[in-house]
Design a protein around this motif. Structure first.
Motif, PDB file in Angstrom:
ATOM      1  N   ASP A   1      38.990  22.862  47.010  1.00  0.00           N
ATOM      2  CA  ASP A   1      39.544  21.620  46.471  1.00  0.00           C
ATOM      3  C   ASP A   1      39.631  20.546  47.551  1.00  0.00           C
ATOM      4  O   ASP A   1      40.357  20.695  48.524  1.00  0.00           O
ATOM      5  CB  ASP A   1      40.940  21.903  45.899  1.00  0.00           C
ATOM      6  N   SER A   2      38.899  19.455  47.361  1.00  0.00           N
ATOM      7  CA  SER A   2      38.959  18.336  48.305  1.00  0.00           C
ATOM      8  C   SER A   2      40.147  17.420  48.040  1.00  0.00           C
ATOM      9  O   SER A   2      40.478  16.594  48.879  1.00  0.00           O
ATOM     10  CB  SER A   2      37.678  17.502  48.224  1.00  0.00           C
TER      11      SER A   2
ATOM     12  N   ASP B   1      33.237  14.985  47.074  1.00  0.00           N
ATOM     13  CA  ASP B   1      33.061  14.036  45.991  1.00  0.00           C
ATOM     14  C   ASP B   1      33.426  12.612  46.387  1.00  0.00           C
ATOM     15  O   ASP B   1      32.609  11.711  46.330  1.00  0.00           O
ATOM     16  CB  ASP B   1      33.845  14.479  44.757  1.00  0.00           C
ATOM     17  N   CYS B   2      34.655  12.394  46.784  1.00  0.00           N
ATOM     18  CA  CYS B   2      35.126  11.045  47.114  1.00  0.00           C
ATOM     19  C   CYS B   2      34.766  10.693  48.554  1.00  0.00           C
ATOM     20  O   CYS B   2      34.710  11.564  49.429  1.00  0.00           O
ATOM     21  CB  CYS B   2      36.624  10.945  46.888  1.00  0.00           C
ATOM     22  N   SER B   3      34.540   9.422  48.800  1.00  0.00           N
ATOM     23  CA  SER B   3      33.951   8.996  50.067  1.00  0.00           C
ATOM     24  C   SER B   3      34.848   9.248  51.271  1.00  0.00           C
ATOM     25  O   SER B   3      34.376   9.679  52.330  1.00  0.00           O
ATOM     26  CB  SER B   3      33.584   7.512  49.987  1.00  0.00           C
ATOM     27  N   GLY B   4      36.139   8.985  51.141  1.00  0.00           N
ATOM     28  CA  GLY B   4      37.034   9.147  52.280  1.00  0.00           C
ATOM     29  C   GLY B   4      37.108  10.581  52.761  1.00  0.00           C
ATOM     30  O   GLY B   4      36.997  10.858  53.966  1.00  0.00           O
ATOM     31  N   VAL B   5      37.304  11.514  51.831  1.00  0.00           N
ATOM     32  CA  VAL B   5      37.390  12.916  52.229  1.00  0.00           C
ATOM     33  C   VAL B   5      36.025  13.436  52.685  1.00  0.00           C
ATOM     34  O   VAL B   5      35.948  14.307  53.561  1.00  0.00           O
ATOM     35  CB  VAL B   5      37.970  13.803  51.104  1.00  0.00           C
TER      36      VAL B   5
ATOM     37  N   ALA C   1      43.349  15.329  55.185  1.00  0.00           N
ATOM     38  CA  ALA C   1      43.790  16.507  55.924  1.00  0.00           C
ATOM     39  C   ALA C   1      43.608  17.773  55.096  1.00  0.00           C
ATOM     40  O   ALA C   1      43.127  18.802  55.589  1.00  0.00           O
ATOM     41  CB  ALA C   1      45.252  16.353  56.341  1.00  0.00           C
ATOM     42  N   ALA C   2      43.993  17.720  53.825  1.00  0.00           N
ATOM     43  CA  ALA C   2      43.834  18.878  52.946  1.00  0.00           C
ATOM     44  C   ALA C   2      42.361  19.199  52.737  1.00  0.00           C
ATOM     45  O   ALA C   2      41.966  20.372  52.722  1.00  0.00           O
ATOM     46  CB  ALA C   2      44.515  18.613  51.603  1.00  0.00           C
ATOM     47  N   ALA C   3      41.539  18.168  52.579  1.00  0.00           N
ATOM     48  CA  ALA C   3      40.111  18.385  52.376  1.00  0.00           C
ATOM     49  C   ALA C   3      39.474  19.009  53.614  1.00  0.00           C
ATOM     50  O   ALA C   3      38.641  19.929  53.507  1.00  0.00           O
ATOM     51  CB  ALA C   3      39.422  17.066  52.047  1.00  0.00           C
TER      52      ALA C   3
ATOM     53  N   ILE D   1      31.242  24.734  47.439  1.00  0.00           N
ATOM     54  CA  ILE D   1      31.312  23.610  46.500  1.00  0.00           C
ATOM     55  C   ILE D   1      32.697  23.015  46.643  1.00  0.00           C
ATOM     56  O   ILE D   1      33.688  23.582  46.184  1.00  0.00           O
ATOM     57  CB  ILE D   1      31.058  24.066  45.054  1.00  0.00           C
ATOM     58  N   ILE D   2      32.788  21.867  47.328  1.00  0.00           N
ATOM     59  CA  ILE D   2      34.085  21.258  47.563  1.00  0.00           C
ATOM     60  C   ILE D   2      34.172  19.923  46.828  1.00  0.00           C
ATOM     61  O   ILE D   2      33.438  18.971  47.111  1.00  0.00           O
ATOM     62  CB  ILE D   2      34.391  21.103  49.077  1.00  0.00           C
TER      63      ILE D   2
END
Length: 398
Positions: A75-76, A104-108, A82-84, A31-32
């Motif tokens: 955690d995304s 969750d967010c589109s970019g990551v 990069a972190a995601a 679950i990210i």
């Protein structure tokens, strides 16, 4: 079709993937979500929604000869690709997850898809990544989403505004894939309907002062300000600066801007503002809200139902395929999500697993009236809301 599995994906080996015949003791699902960052007040309930589905399946004992499912959080950050990517890589290579609920967010989400999911042959089901660009992304048949594309949300937002007799708006959006995609979709629909967008201006997250941005928006004018941003970051800052300066007093809030925390933080300043987010008035939605309340999850939290549905679809597809290998179960997700078959609502995952074991067809309806269309995303219904006396009230559904 984009969802056809490529040969490379079909032969990819996923760490921890096993077949039903091996009688595994446990299966891990990642679950990210952005537990830190601009959506950090929303994501705990989203994770809770997914884990509610996992707990329900574990309690039934009906998944793959009684195998248990373990949720592994990561955690995304929502905004740091990069972190995601590094967090998702750890889920796959270290934790051995067999699928990812997120991001969750589109970019990551796009970054994880290209750098982790495709590279390792891992299924992703996002509950909230809504950028239209993801509809066209190369995915080797590994990416799905239970939230509708912002191509659809932009049209709905235009209708909501027009139906209130508003024909001229200023528009600001967070400067990333989500913000730009939604802003473009909305502007195209609004102008096609005869509306005027006086200015469309990006804003950066993480700034302490948004007075310059608000000054430009105010100079362009508009009856309301459309804020396609994030509830815990720049979008909130834009609204606060607008209220402080008197530039705008009514705001249009899309999905990323709706949450009880921002309403609490800004108080009466948000009264009269309105917007929309994915949601339905289905039987499944009502059942899920009761289940969420009992579990201590905000029953109306944004994307909580979609998170429950994402986890449920992944688990049921594994059961249908008789395997936790993505190459086997990815192709079952669309079948599980759509007719024909016996309809499955929240709280009925054990029943669904028993039907699958018996060779019966199921149609997973879930918490959000799931219906997946090509390329593996929700057709989507939306809930129109308005802020009144410090509460988020439902106006209707579209």
């Amino acid at each position: 079709m984009k969802k056809l599995l490529l040969a490379s994906a079909a032969t990819a080996l996923v760490a921890g993937s096993v077949s039903a015949e091996s009688h595994m003791d446990s299966v891990k699902i990642g679950i990210i979500l952005g537990f830190t960052g601009p959506l950090e007040s929303i994501t705990p309930d989203m994770a809770g929604g997914a884990e509610l589905a996992i707990d329900e399946v574990n309690e039934s004992g009906a998944f793959m000869d009684g195998a248990k499912i373990e949720a592994v959080r990561a955690d995304s950050t929502c905004i740091d690709a990069a972190a995601a990517t590094a967090a998702a890589e750890r889920l796959v290579t270290t934790d051995g997850v067999v699928g990812i609920m997120g991001a969750d967010c589109s970019g990551v989400t796009g970054a994880i898809l290209q750098n982790v999911a495709r590279a390792n042959g891992v299924v992703m089901i996002s509950p909230s990544a809504t950028s239209p660009a993801l509809s066209e992304a190369e995915d080797d048949g590994m990416f799905f989403r239970t939230a509708p594309s912002d191509a659809r949300q932009g049209e709905i937002m235009s209708q909501v505004i027009m139906d209130r007799g508003i024909s001229e708006v200023a528009l600001t959006y967070t400067n990333n894939d989500y913000g730009k995609g939604l802003a473009d979709s909305f502007q195209k629909a609004f102008e096609a309907a005869g509306g005027t967008v006086t200015i469309s201006a990006a804003h950066e997250d993480g700034k302490a002062d948004y007075s310059a941005e608000v000054g430009a928006l105010a100079s362009a004018g508009g009856e309301v300000l459309v804020v396609a941003g994030y509830t815990d970051q720049g979008g909130k800052g834009i609204i606060q600066a607008s209220l402080d300066s008197g530039a705008f007093d009514t705001f249009v809030l899309p999905d990323g801007m709706i949450g009880q925390q921002i309403v609490d933080d800004l108080g009466s300043g948000l009264d009269g503002s309105f917007g929309q987010l994915p949601g339905s008035d289905s039987e499944g939605s009502a059942i899920f809200q009761e289940m969420a309340t009992e579990a201590g999850i905000n029953p109306t939290g944004i994307y909580t139902g979609e998170s429950y549905d994402a986890a449920a679809l992944m688990i049921l597809a594994m059961a249908k395929a008789g395997s936790t290998s993505a190459a086997d179960y990815a192709g079952e997700i669309m079948n599980i999500a759509n007719a024909p078959g016996e309809q499955i609502l929240p709280g009925e995952l054990g029943k669904a697993l028993e039907l699958i074991e018996a060779g019966e067809e199921i149609d997973y309806v879930g918490a959000t009236a799931v219906e997946l269309i090509e390329p593996g995303e929700s057709a989507g219904t939306f809930k129109e809301i308005e802020i009144k006396d410090g509460a988020i009230e439902t106006v209707g559904f579209r």
